[in-house]
Design an enzyme around this catalytic site. Structure first.
Site, PDB file in Angstrom:
ATOM      1  N   GLU A  81      -7.224   5.590  -6.026  1.00  0.00           N
ATOM      2  CA  GLU A  81      -7.321   6.980  -5.573  1.00  0.00           C
ATOM      3  C   GLU A  81      -8.316   7.808  -6.398  1.00  0.00           C
ATOM      4  O   GLU A  81      -8.408   9.018  -6.246  1.00  0.00           O
ATOM      5  CB  GLU A  81      -5.943   7.643  -5.559  1.00  0.00           C
ATOM      6  CG  GLU A  81      -5.145   7.554  -6.837  1.00  0.00           C
ATOM      7  CD  GLU A  81      -3.742   8.142  -6.699  1.00  0.00           C
ATOM      8  OE1 GLU A  81      -3.450   8.858  -5.726  1.00  0.00           O
ATOM      9  OE2 GLU A  81      -2.936   7.912  -7.615  1.00  0.00           O
ATOM     10  N   ARG A  98       7.593   7.944  -3.411  1.00  0.00           N
ATOM     11  CA  ARG A  98       7.106   8.964  -4.348  1.00  0.00           C
ATOM     12  C   ARG A  98       8.278   9.440  -5.211  1.00  0.00           C
ATOM     13  O   ARG A  98       8.972  10.382  -4.845  1.00  0.00           O
ATOM     14  CB  ARG A  98       6.545  10.166  -3.591  1.00  0.00           C
ATOM     15  CG  ARG A  98       5.236   9.938  -2.881  1.00  0.00           C
ATOM     16  CD  ARG A  98       4.743  11.259  -2.316  1.00  0.00           C
ATOM     17  NE  ARG A  98       3.366  11.211  -1.892  1.00  0.00           N
ATOM     18  CZ  ARG A  98       2.981  11.003  -0.630  1.00  0.00           C
ATOM     19  NH1 ARG A  98       3.874  10.821   0.315  1.00  0.00           N
ATOM     20  NH2 ARG A  98       1.696  10.989  -0.318  1.00  0.00           N
ATOM     21  N   ARG A 110       6.513   3.819  -6.718  1.00  0.00           N
ATOM     22  CA  ARG A 110       5.402   4.344  -7.517  1.00  0.00           C
ATOM     23  C   ARG A 110       5.961   5.083  -8.719  1.00  0.00           C
ATOM     24  O   ARG A 110       6.905   5.874  -8.601  1.00  0.00           O
ATOM     25  CB  ARG A 110       4.545   5.298  -6.692  1.00  0.00           C
ATOM     26  CG  ARG A 110       3.355   5.784  -7.513  1.00  0.00           C
ATOM     27  CD  ARG A 110       2.459   6.671  -6.728  1.00  0.00           C
ATOM     28  NE  ARG A 110       3.070   7.948  -6.424  1.00  0.00           N
ATOM     29  CZ  ARG A 110       2.495   8.880  -5.671  1.00  0.00           C
ATOM     30  NH1 ARG A 110       1.306   8.647  -5.154  1.00  0.00           N
ATOM     31  NH2 ARG A 110       3.085  10.019  -5.442  1.00  0.00           N
ATOM     32  N   ARG A 117      -7.502  19.435  -2.758  1.00  0.00           N
ATOM     33  CA  ARG A 117      -6.699  19.134  -1.568  1.00  0.00           C
ATOM     34  C   ARG A 117      -5.726  20.232  -1.170  1.00  0.00           C
ATOM     35  O   ARG A 117      -5.169  20.203  -0.081  1.00  0.00           O
ATOM     36  CB  ARG A 117      -5.953  17.796  -1.762  1.00  0.00           C
ATOM     37  CG  ARG A 117      -4.936  17.808  -2.857  1.00  0.00           C
ATOM     38  CD  ARG A 117      -4.449  16.410  -3.201  1.00  0.00           C
ATOM     39  NE  ARG A 117      -3.249  16.024  -2.470  1.00  0.00           N
ATOM     40  CZ  ARG A 117      -2.558  14.907  -2.712  1.00  0.00           C
ATOM     41  NH1 ARG A 117      -2.951  14.064  -3.641  1.00  0.00           N
ATOM     42  NH2 ARG A 117      -1.484  14.633  -2.038  1.00  0.00           N
ATOM     43  N   HIS A 138       1.438  18.507  -1.428  1.00  0.00           N
ATOM     44  CA  HIS A 138       2.717  17.796  -1.375  1.00  0.00           C
ATOM     45  C   HIS A 138       3.771  18.567  -0.606  1.00  0.00           C
ATOM     46  O   HIS A 138       4.727  17.996  -0.092  1.00  0.00           O
ATOM     47  CB  HIS A 138       3.148  17.404  -2.784  1.00  0.00           C
ATOM     48  CG  HIS A 138       2.239  16.346  -3.319  1.00  0.00           C
ATOM     49  ND1 HIS A 138       1.153  16.645  -4.103  1.00  0.00           N
ATOM     50  CD2 HIS A 138       2.185  15.020  -3.067  1.00  0.00           C
ATOM     51  CE1 HIS A 138       0.493  15.527  -4.345  1.00  0.00           C
ATOM     52  NE2 HIS A 138       1.093  14.525  -3.741  1.00  0.00           N
ATOM     53  N   ASN A 170      -5.504  10.565  -0.075  1.00  0.00           N
ATOM     54  CA  ASN A 170      -5.346  12.012  -0.327  1.00  0.00           C
ATOM     55  C   ASN A 170      -6.129  12.421  -1.571  1.00  0.00           C
ATOM     56  O   ASN A 170      -6.874  13.401  -1.566  1.00  0.00           O
ATOM     57  CB  ASN A 170      -3.878  12.369  -0.555  1.00  0.00           C
ATOM     58  CG  ASN A 170      -3.012  11.979   0.614  1.00  0.00           C
ATOM     59  OD1 ASN A 170      -3.522  11.761   1.696  1.00  0.00           O
ATOM     60  ND2 ASN A 170      -1.722  11.887   0.397  1.00  0.00           N
ATOM     61  N   ASP A 171      -5.927  11.635  -2.637  1.00  0.00           N
ATOM     62  CA  ASP A 171      -6.653  11.960  -3.865  1.00  0.00           C
ATOM     63  C   ASP A 171      -8.073  11.418  -3.847  1.00  0.00           C
ATOM     64  O   ASP A 171      -8.990  12.050  -4.353  1.00  0.00           O
ATOM     65  CB  ASP A 171      -5.898  11.420  -5.081  1.00  0.00           C
ATOM     66  CG  ASP A 171      -4.764  12.339  -5.456  1.00  0.00           C
ATOM     67  OD1 ASP A 171      -4.994  13.560  -5.506  1.00  0.00           O
ATOM     68  OD2 ASP A 171      -3.641  11.861  -5.677  1.00  0.00           O
ATOM     69  N   CYS A 188      -2.015   4.218   1.830  1.00  0.00           N
ATOM     70  CA  CYS A 188      -0.797   5.030   1.925  1.00  0.00           C
ATOM     71  C   CYS A 188      -1.118   6.533   1.928  1.00  0.00           C
ATOM     72  O   CYS A 188      -0.221   7.350   1.860  1.00  0.00           O
ATOM     73  CB  CYS A 188       0.165   4.693   0.788  1.00  0.00           C
ATOM     74  SG  CYS A 188      -0.516   5.026  -0.833  1.00  0.00           S
TER      75      CYS A 188
HETATM   76  C1  PEP Z   1      -2.680   9.746  -2.247  1.00  0.00           C
HETATM   77  O1  PEP Z   1      -3.226  10.345  -3.175  1.00  0.00           O
HETATM   78  O2  PEP Z   1      -3.273   9.397  -1.224  1.00  0.00           O
HETATM   79  C2  PEP Z   1      -1.242   9.436  -2.313  1.00  0.00           C
HETATM   80  C3  PEP Z   1      -0.670   8.681  -1.393  1.00  0.00           C
HETATM   81  O3  PEP Z   1      -0.514   9.971  -3.314  1.00  0.00           O
HETATM   82  P1  PEP Z   1      -0.053  11.507  -3.411  1.00  0.00           P
HETATM   83  O4  PEP Z   1      -0.294  12.146  -2.076  1.00  0.00           O
HETATM   84  O5  PEP Z   1       1.391  11.503  -3.773  1.00  0.00           O
HETATM   85  O6  PEP Z   1      -0.914  12.055  -4.483  1.00  0.00           O
HETATM   86 MG    MG Z   2      -2.298  10.513  -5.090  1.00  0.00          MG
END
Ligand code: PEP
Ligand code: MG
Length: 592
Positions: free
Chosen positions: A439, A304, A340, A473, A196, A462-463, A510
């Site tokens: 995710e 977020r 979210r 990650r 993040h 991402n997750d 996203c």
């Molecule tokens: C993701 O996990 O792809 C996502 C958009 O949420 P974050 O990166 O905030 O976990």
């Molecule tokens: Mg996520």
């Protein structure tokens, strides 16, 4: 003598180039290794060096006292008077001198040994007054060490010039609270591409490189540093030639994006064969909405909200939530805002509060699980979102749903809050849309069941990548295994989009995958309803979409499904994008 140029490779997480002086963000715990003088080095000069550092530290304390007297309260300056007295204590001075003389060790090491023995003594007292003194001694040790090592005390919050921050690691909350006017780039020893902290760097348009290894050990304050966030390079003490090249690159890069932005600003996001796809923005703070709209975002696909917490370090009230949402809605002028729910835990916590003590925080009490534990926090946020929905197109996005039970539980709580608002005669959108993040692999596998209970899906790659491929990650050691083009991920994306179509619900994406040039074609070909990304890349993605046809994009997706390794896919996609938009590709190429 000028220092030698060094090129270090890391992970480029936010594109762009910057050449500035380094600001080394100090670690709380500086350990000084045992170092001894060489036969040629003179003991008396080492002692003199120590005396100079002591004098400079006492002068620092005097300045601090003056500042506190002016800005705060005169009583508080007493703390530093005590520090001055301690530093002037002949016993401390004598002990350090003895160590340098008798053991021929460096002033730094002699100082640390001496101060640590005092700290141990103070800590052994039961009386709090004395044991607290150990913190003062630690503070003094760090102050004198800074002078010995040539690092001047500078606060990250009172920067007067633009700098590049060098740190071991940065928490998202630290990055969120950076003084954006002066911190124009950063590089860290640790970290991964979709941490993040990296996401925030992109949101704020700050070039950044993470996972560089032992960077902090090699950089001193005020060294000249080049950050090449596009290619994941950090260049220490660049020579004349490199410096000139990068200065040119920094100018070229800025000019190119300005031209791209002006060219595309008012054009629709459609393919050459007339297929329109919506580009939405991911935002962290409401202030980003104007930048998103300027860049051509047709809505916010992911707000977020955890940064409301991370920036202030406290739980926001219903009013604070509501104000932030209303501010975003005002800027959006009728465009949708997907909010979210708080996704706390894992790597997102405030640096002033201790992280949740979990062995595997990404698999722990994170996100929706955390909200079910902290119902008050959840309810306050839901109330604010619902109240904001009376003022514009607001939608709710539930993070990290991994089972039907979790979804049902969240929906029940939402219904309770709706009832509560009814009773209080507070307006909200009765038909507010509720969607879920896809995710977690389990959500992909039961997508057909979940689709019947929600209004939309938003794929969080991402997750999804970290949980599917079992790759943390934020861990730079396994960053090479974090592969968005892994066949399993492509198949999952395809499956979720198909389920969405069958159930007539929109599916967007996203995750950070959507901002990378080479994935734009397959994502377009996949048949997503919209793509949400960090606002600064919208013009570049639009340019790619306007340079292709839907037919070609579909063929590209089909083609990569036939490859067995992500290496083949990456190569294929890179060549494709190079042919399609050579000018963008050229600007992003490494300089050295
Ligand atoms: C993701 O996990 O792809 C996502 C958009 O949420 P974050 O990166 O905030 O976990
Ligand atoms: Mg996520």
């Amino acid at each position: 003598m000028s220092k030698k140029m060094e090129i270090k490779k890391g992970i480029g997480v936010s594109p762009g180039y910057r050449i500035r002086r380094a600001f080394v963000l100090e670690e709380e715990d500086t350990t000084v290794p045992a170092r001894f003088l060489s036969p040629k080095q003179d003991v008396e000069s080492e002692i003199e060096r120590f005396h100079e550092a002591l004098k400079a530290s006492i002068r620092d304390l005097e300045d601090l006292k003056q500042e506190i007297r002016k800005k705060l309260s005169p009583d508080l300056q007493e703390i530093f008077s005590v520090h001055q007295i301690l530093l002037s204590d002949p016993a401390i001075r004598q002990k350090v001198e003895e160590k340098i003389r008798n053991h021929r060790c460096t002033a730094e090491y002699a100082l640390t040994r001496t101060m640590r023995s005092y700290i141990r003594k103070f800590r052994s007292f039961r009386n709090n007054l004395f044991s607290n003194r150990s913190q003062d001694i630690r503070d003094l040790e760090k102050r004198v060490l800074r002078h010995l090592q040539g690092k001047k005390r500078k606060g990250i919050n009172d920067l007067k010039e633009e700098v590049i921050v060098i740190a071991k690691d940065l928490l998202p909350s630290q990055t969120a609270t950076f003084d954006k006017k002066h911190v124009v780039g950063f590089a860290t020893d640790f970290g991964g591409k979709t941490s993040h902290t990296a996401i925030l760097a992109r949101a704020f348009g700050i070039p950044a490189v993470v996972g560089v290894g032992d960077l902090t050990a090699q950089v001193s304050n005020d060294d000249i540093v080049v950050i090449d966030g596009t290619n994941g390079l950090v260049i220490l003490n660049p020579d004349e030639k490199t410096l000139k090249r990068y200065q040119q690159k920094e100018r070229q890069h800025a000019d190119f994006w300005n031209r791209l932005y002006t060219e595309l600003k008012d054009l629709p996001c459609e393919t050459l064969d007339g297929y329109e796809i919506k580009l939405w923005a991911n935002i962290e703070v409401p202030q980003e909405v104007s930048l998103a709209v300027e860049n051509g975002a047709e809505g916010v696909g992911l707000y977020r909200t955890e940064f409301l917490y991370l920036q202030s370090g406290k739980v926001p009230s219903e009013k604070e939530h509501l104000n932030a949402y209303l501010q975003a809605l005002q800027e959006l002028k009728g465009r949708p805002l997907v909010i979210r729910l708080l996704d706390m835990g894992a790597d997102k916590y405030h640096h002033r509060s201790a992280p949740l003590q979990e062995k595997n925080p990404f698999l722990g009490c994170r996100s929706i699980r955390y909200l079910f534990e902290e119902l008050d926090i959840l309810k306050v946020q839901l109330r604010a979102i619902l109240r904001a929905s009376a003022h514009g197109d607001v939608r709710i996005l539930l993070p990290m749903i991994s089972s039907v039970e979790e979804l049902e539980q969240a929906k029940t709580i939402l219904e309770d809050i709706q009832e509560e608002l009814h009773k209080q005669h507070l307006a909200f959108d009765e038909n507010i849309k509720v969607g879920i993040m896809i995710e977690v692999p389990s959500a992909v596998l039961i997508a057909d069941v979940l689709a019947q209970k929600v209004d939309f899906f938003s794929i969080g790659t991402n997750d999804l990548i970290q949980y599917t491929l079992a790759v943390d990650r934020v861990n730079e050691k396994v960053a090479f295994l974090y592969q968005p083009a892994h066949l399993s991920i492509l198949r999952m994306l395809q499956h979720v989009v198909e389920v969405g179509k069958k159930n007539a619900i929109p599916v967007s994406i996203c995750g950070e995958m959507s901002r990378e040039m080479r994935y734009v074609l397959p994502l377009l070909g996949l048949g997503l309803t919209n793509i949400s990304m960090t606002p600064v890349v919208i013009p570049e993605v639009k340019k790619i979409i306007r340079s292709t046809t839907l037919k070609e994009a579909k063929e590209v997706f089909e083609k990569i499904l036939s490859f067995q390794t992500s290496e083949e896919t990456e190569k294929f996609l890179e060549t494709k994008i190079q042919q399609m938009v050579p000018d963008i590709f050229e600007v992003l190429q490494p300089t050295i």
